[in-house]
Design an enzyme around this catalytic site. Structure first.
Site, PDB file in Angstrom:
ATOM      1  N   TRP A 340      -5.303   7.104  16.061  1.00 51.15           N
ATOM      2  CA  TRP A 340      -4.631   8.401  16.216  1.00 51.15           C
ATOM      3  C   TRP A 340      -5.217   9.441  15.261  1.00 51.15           C
ATOM      4  O   TRP A 340      -5.022  10.634  15.438  1.00 51.15           O
ATOM      5  CB  TRP A 340      -3.113   8.260  15.984  1.00 51.15           C
ATOM      6  CG  TRP A 340      -2.676   8.028  14.553  1.00 51.15           C
ATOM      7  CD1 TRP A 340      -3.224   7.164  13.660  1.00 51.15           C
ATOM      8  CD2 TRP A 340      -1.602   8.688  13.866  1.00 51.15           C
ATOM      9  NE1 TRP A 340      -2.549   7.211  12.467  1.00 51.15           N
ATOM     10  CE2 TRP A 340      -1.544   8.135  12.563  1.00 51.15           C
ATOM     11  CE3 TRP A 340      -0.677   9.668  14.205  1.00 51.15           C
ATOM     12  CZ2 TRP A 340      -0.605   8.545  11.604  1.00 51.15           C
ATOM     13  CZ3 TRP A 340       0.258  10.065  13.253  1.00 51.15           C
ATOM     14  CH2 TRP A 340       0.287   9.520  11.972  1.00 51.15           C
ATOM     15  N   ASP A 341      -5.955   8.969  14.270  1.00 48.48           N
ATOM     16  CA  ASP A 341      -6.620   9.863  13.314  1.00 48.48           C
ATOM     17  C   ASP A 341      -7.318  11.002  14.060  1.00 48.48           C
ATOM     18  O   ASP A 341      -7.284  12.163  13.645  1.00 48.48           O
ATOM     19  CB  ASP A 341      -7.683   9.100  12.511  1.00 48.48           C
ATOM     20  CG  ASP A 341      -7.143   7.867  11.800  1.00 48.48           C
ATOM     21  OD1 ASP A 341      -6.208   7.234  12.319  1.00 48.48           O
ATOM     22  OD2 ASP A 341      -7.669   7.522  10.731  1.00 48.48           O
ATOM     23  N   GLU A 479       3.578   2.193   8.423  1.00 48.22           N
ATOM     24  CA  GLU A 479       3.325   0.826   8.920  1.00 48.22           C
ATOM     25  C   GLU A 479       3.962  -0.260   8.050  1.00 48.22           C
ATOM     26  O   GLU A 479       3.806  -1.447   8.345  1.00 48.22           O
ATOM     27  CB  GLU A 479       1.807   0.622   9.029  1.00 48.22           C
ATOM     28  CG  GLU A 479       1.203   1.519  10.103  1.00 48.22           C
ATOM     29  CD  GLU A 479      -0.312   1.615  10.037  1.00 48.22           C
ATOM     30  OE1 GLU A 479      -0.878   1.357   8.948  1.00 48.22           O
ATOM     31  OE2 GLU A 479      -0.921   1.971  11.056  1.00 48.22           O
ATOM     32  N   LYS A 591       5.135   4.096   3.808  1.00 43.88           N
ATOM     33  CA  LYS A 591       3.691   4.013   3.537  1.00 43.88           C
ATOM     34  C   LYS A 591       3.028   5.389   3.610  1.00 43.88           C
ATOM     35  O   LYS A 591       2.190   5.747   2.790  1.00 43.88           O
ATOM     36  CB  LYS A 591       3.035   3.073   4.544  1.00 43.88           C
ATOM     37  CG  LYS A 591       1.529   2.954   4.378  1.00 43.88           C
ATOM     38  CD  LYS A 591       0.939   1.979   5.383  1.00 43.88           C
ATOM     39  CE  LYS A 591      -0.573   1.940   5.311  1.00 43.88           C
ATOM     40  NZ  LYS A 591      -1.140   1.035   6.316  1.00 43.88           N
ATOM     41  N   GLN A 592       3.368   6.128   4.645  1.00 45.95           N
ATOM     42  CA  GLN A 592       2.729   7.434   4.822  1.00 45.95           C
ATOM     43  C   GLN A 592       3.658   8.353   5.616  1.00 45.95           C
ATOM     44  O   GLN A 592       4.657   7.899   6.178  1.00 45.95           O
ATOM     45  CB  GLN A 592       1.413   7.300   5.553  1.00 45.95           C
ATOM     46  CG  GLN A 592       1.519   6.822   6.983  1.00 45.95           C
ATOM     47  CD  GLN A 592       0.201   6.926   7.739  1.00 45.95           C
ATOM     48  OE1 GLN A 592      -0.507   7.908   7.598  1.00 45.95           O
ATOM     49  NE2 GLN A 592      -0.115   5.910   8.523  1.00 45.95           N
TER      50      GLN A 592
HETATM   51  O1  IFM Z   1      -4.712   5.288  11.584  1.00 40.54           O
HETATM   52  C1  IFM Z   1      -4.641   4.873  10.272  1.00 40.54           C
HETATM   53  C2  IFM Z   1      -3.239   4.383  10.020  1.00 40.54           C
HETATM   54  O2  IFM Z   1      -2.303   5.402  10.200  1.00 40.54           O
HETATM   55  C3  IFM Z   1      -3.105   3.831   8.610  1.00 40.54           C
HETATM   56  N1  IFM Z   1      -4.091   2.808   8.397  1.00 40.54           N
HETATM   57  C4  IFM Z   1      -5.461   3.238   8.598  1.00 40.54           C
HETATM   58  C5  IFM Z   1      -5.648   3.790   9.999  1.00 40.54           C
HETATM   59  C6  IFM Z   1      -7.087   4.299  10.180  1.00 40.54           C
HETATM   60  O3  IFM Z   1      -7.316   5.393   9.353  1.00 40.54           O
END
Ligand code: IFM
Length: 765
Positions: A340-341, A479, A591-592
């Site tokens: 999704w990046d 995640e 996490k984010q």
């Molecule tokens: O897409 C990301 C994910 O959100 C977090 N782990 C790394 C992936 C790739 O950058």
């Protein structure tokens, strides 16, 4: 003009420190990170910045060359495709009577690598590379052409400082037998194919060497290997040039040998000066469309230029069959897989500065739609569920197990549960349509993506006894928490996806009824199904608490252990390592950006105080265990007017690939974090957004920034926007295209083409 007179101009470093990244000397601990950071790429080829300092018997060590889309599965792992590196085409050795010139890092009295961001070139300079009998001053330069993406160029200029002896320069390819099956290896040509995916790779090369402007005839030493011998004398100038052409074939229909030879001949026809000139002109044009200028903060300026350099290097508008992997073409992490990046962190930059590249990236999702349909069907749903990690077919590539940050083998559930990817792709399609009004894209590809992803969500969200539709068993952007129900990010994005699909149905019905009839028939989409979508949209559970205005990140989140992350400030490892995975899963540690990402992408879903309430709740609970996180937080903080916090996040995001304090960049640059930096500057600090009738800007610059200037494209127009907080003005120029509306602080201003409009910021809200 002779090579010895003109080649040195190529090596003159750009004087402006805002345009160069430097690495002096050699530090074995940081070397692998430096290689990622100093990569050169053109969206088709990527070459890591391996320096001309050696750690063995080579003077130029293998530079990993990646070719976009050259995916294969390994014999041991048939499920997961990975990018297969191509042979290193940059290898050079200096042979002396006593053996090869060993260039141990410790022997280097001065060595500097310069990544010239403006010209897209990697240079190096080393002095006093002392062998027992020979002193050299060496300059090298390499590029992969942005003007013709099949072409790479290596230039080396050496001055003999002392020593009279027999010298041989040997130029070869390395790793010709690695990873690929060899079909042919000739003096000037190599042909290979992948073992399983049946892709073809062709590389052709031509090299020449002059001593004091006199051509030295080469000796052919074998396939892709030549050498030149001469007697050295102090003061001698040696000029070496090597062209490479590289072609990928996805089917047997093309003759890669012919194509690659044609490419090489074109480059040879231009000569190295012509190749350099065309490449630099292409870079200049990219900078004209995408540069961001910050006055008053040199660190931020360089960080942005570095980000823009890699963003402009990563995409290829000429290839719809590839997308940008999580590390672009700069390293092995994530095997070149697309996440999704790309849609959420990169597409905004491309849509607004390089629509042709954006279109190609979205067409990649169109071409992989069948893979997404197969994934959805395989899991019992309708429509299209995109692969969480995607390679070239759209099949799911997420590995089922990996080594976790604490070195334990862990199961990875993202491939099955991180389903927001489908809404993320739809989001990017809609943004592209809004900004470009590219009708042929919408009609030929975009509408189908929107409809098939909406169809997925409508089958995925299940009505339950409470009268609401629920999406159970997912992973959100955070995640750390797996198998959760009703992730606010997923559900609200899914609902939005369905709404936009219904918008597109209405649009097609009105403006292109015949196209609608054809598409609806092809997708077997009947009115009854659309009515069912409406019901799902209407009743989707979102976890919004109307009393507090907070979205609950997922069902049950608020009841989890609340851990004060301030107690862990200064930690150097992720929170799931500090606390262990189990405890993190039972806590509110995020996490984010998750609800914060939703706030960044769909601010209209947060009314009034909800924006600030959600940000203030979730921001302290986020551990930023992903490189994607700081920039998204910074963007939201800036929009909320907290520019101090936003600037802190900006610097945190910039440090991910630029700071020498950690080596997280070994496996390639974090291209999403770099895209996030651009988003933070343009959507956050400049406050750019769009509406149906024009662009809007609502600046919130950090105190240190004296001005911010950037370029965007909007519906066939090119604009330059400058914010001057001292003068309290926004200066806007439509450089090409029709007059348009620019809203500053909510007030409309008409900007005519070619003239500079100076708009006071007094009207800002
Ligand atoms: O897409 C990301 C994910 O959100 C977090 N782990 C790394 C992936 C790739 O950058």
């Amino acid at each position: 003009m002779t090579d010895s007179a003109t080649m040195d101009q190529v090596f003159v470093p750009t004087a402006d420190p805002d345009w160069v990244i430097l690495a002096d000397g050699y530090d074995s601990l940081r070397e692998v990170s430096v290689e990622s950071r100093f990569s050169i790429s053109n969206g088709f080829l990527g070459v890591r910045g391996v320096r001309s300092t050696t750690r063995g018997d080579r003077w130029v060590v293998p530079a990993r060359t990646y070719v976009a889309g050259l995916f294969d599965t390994s014999g041991s792992n048939q499920a997961t495709q990975a990018l297969v590196p191509a042979a290193d085409w940059l290898r050079v050795r200096i042979l002396l009577p006593g053996g090869p010139l060993l260039h141990h890092p410790g022997d280097v009295s001065s060595h500097r690598m310069t990544l010239d961001l403006r010209r897209g070139t990697l240079r190096s300079e080393g002095r006093h590379l002392k062998a027992p009998d020979l002193g050299l001053h060496v300059h090298t330069s390499r590029l992969v052409s942005l003007s013709d993406r099949a072409i790479g160029l290596q230039l080396i200029r050496m001055e003999i400082e002392d020593g009279e002896l027999d010298v041989t320069l040997e130029a070869s390819f390395e790793g010709t037998e690695l990873g690929l099956v060899t079909d042919q290896l000739r003096q000037d040509l190599g042909l290979w194919h992948t073992s399983h995916s049946r892709k073809y790779l062709a590389m052709a090369s031509m090299a020449a060497l002059q001593v004091n402007d006199r051509d030295i005839p080469p000796s052919a030493l074998g396939p892709l290997k030549s050498s030149w011998a001469w007697k050295s004398r102090p003061g001698q100038v040696i000029c070496f040039q090597r062209f490479v052409a590289i072609v990928r074939g996805d089917t047997k229909d093309i003759d890669p040998a012919k194509e690659v030879r044609d490419k090489l001949n074109q480059a040879k026809g231009l000569g190295w000066r012509g190749v350099v000139a065309a490449h630099e002109a292409a870079w200049l044009s990219r900078w004209r469309s995408s540069d961001v200028e910050v006055d008053g903060d040199a660190g931020a300026q360089l960080a942005l230029r570095f980000a823009l350099y890699h963003l402009n290097s990563a995409a290829n508008p000429e290839d719809e069959r590839v997308s940008v992997g999580a590390r672009a073409l700069t390293g092995d992490d994530y095997h070149g897989h697309v996440f999704w990046d790309t849609e959420i962190f990169l597409l905004p930059f491309y849509i607004l500065t390089w629509p042709e590249a954006a279109r190609a990236l979205l067409m990649y999702r169109f071409h992989t739609l069948d893979g997404a349909r197969a994934k959805a069907a395989g899991m019992g749903w309708r429509g299209a569920l995109y692969a969480w990690e995607s390679a070239d077919t759209g099949a799911e590539m997420t590995p089922e197990r990996v080594i976790g940050p604490d070195h334990q083998v862990i199961d990875v559930l993202c491939g099955k549960q991180e389903q927001h990817i489908s809404a993320d792709v739809a989001y990017a399609v809609w943004q592209y349509w809004q900004v470009t009004r590219d009708e042929s894209f919408l009609l030929d590809a975009g509408a189908e993506i929107l409809l098939e992803t909406a169809r997925f969500w409508s089958s995925r969200a299940v009505p339950e006894a409470d009268g609401r539709c629920h999406i159970r068993g997912v992973i959100g952007p955070d995640e750390y928490h797996e198998h959760i129900d009703d992730n606010a990010y997923t559900n609200v994005m899914a609902r939005w996806n369905i709404q936009r699909a219904l918008d597109v149905v209405a649009l097609l019905r009105t403006r292109w009824p015949a196209r609608w009839t054809g598409l609806a028939a092809r997708l077997d989409l009947k009115d009854g199904e659309l009515t069912a979508w409406l019901h799902v949209e209407d009743t989707m559970a979102t976890g919004l608490d109307p009393t507090t205005g907070l979205f609950e990140q997922f069902n049950g989140y608020f009841a989890l252990e609340d851990i004060d992350l301030a107690n862990y400030a200064g930690r150097t490892v992720p929170m799931d390592v500090v606390l262990g995975r189990e405890r993190v899963q039972k806590s509110q540690v995020v996490k984010q950006a998750d609800v914060v990402a939703l706030l960044g992408l769909l601010p209209e879903e947060f009314v009034g105080d909800m924006k600030s309430a959600n940000f203030r709740y979730y921001e302290p609970r986020c551990s930023h265990g992903s490189s994607l996180s700081p920039a998204m937080h910074g963007l939201v903080a800036a929009r909320l007017g907290d520019t101090d916090m936003a600037l802190r996040f900006f610097r945190q995001a910039a440090a991910i690939d630029l700071a020498d304090t950690h080596a997280a960049t070994d496996g390639g640059v974090h291209i999403a974090a770099l895209g996030g930096l651009w988003m933070l500057a343009v959507f956050g600090f400049a406050g750019l957004s769009w509406r149906d009738d024009g662009l809007a800007i609502d600046p919130q610059l950090p105190k240190e920034w004296r001005s911010l200037k950037f370029r965007v494209q909007w519906r066939q127009r090119s604009l330059v926007l400058s914010i001057d907080p001292g003068q309290q003005t926004v200066e806007a120029i439509v450089e090409s295209g029709d007059p348009m509306a620019l809203f500053v602080g909510g007030q409309p201003n008409q900007i005519s083409s070619g003239a500079t409009a100076v708009i006071p910021i007094v009207s800002l809200s």
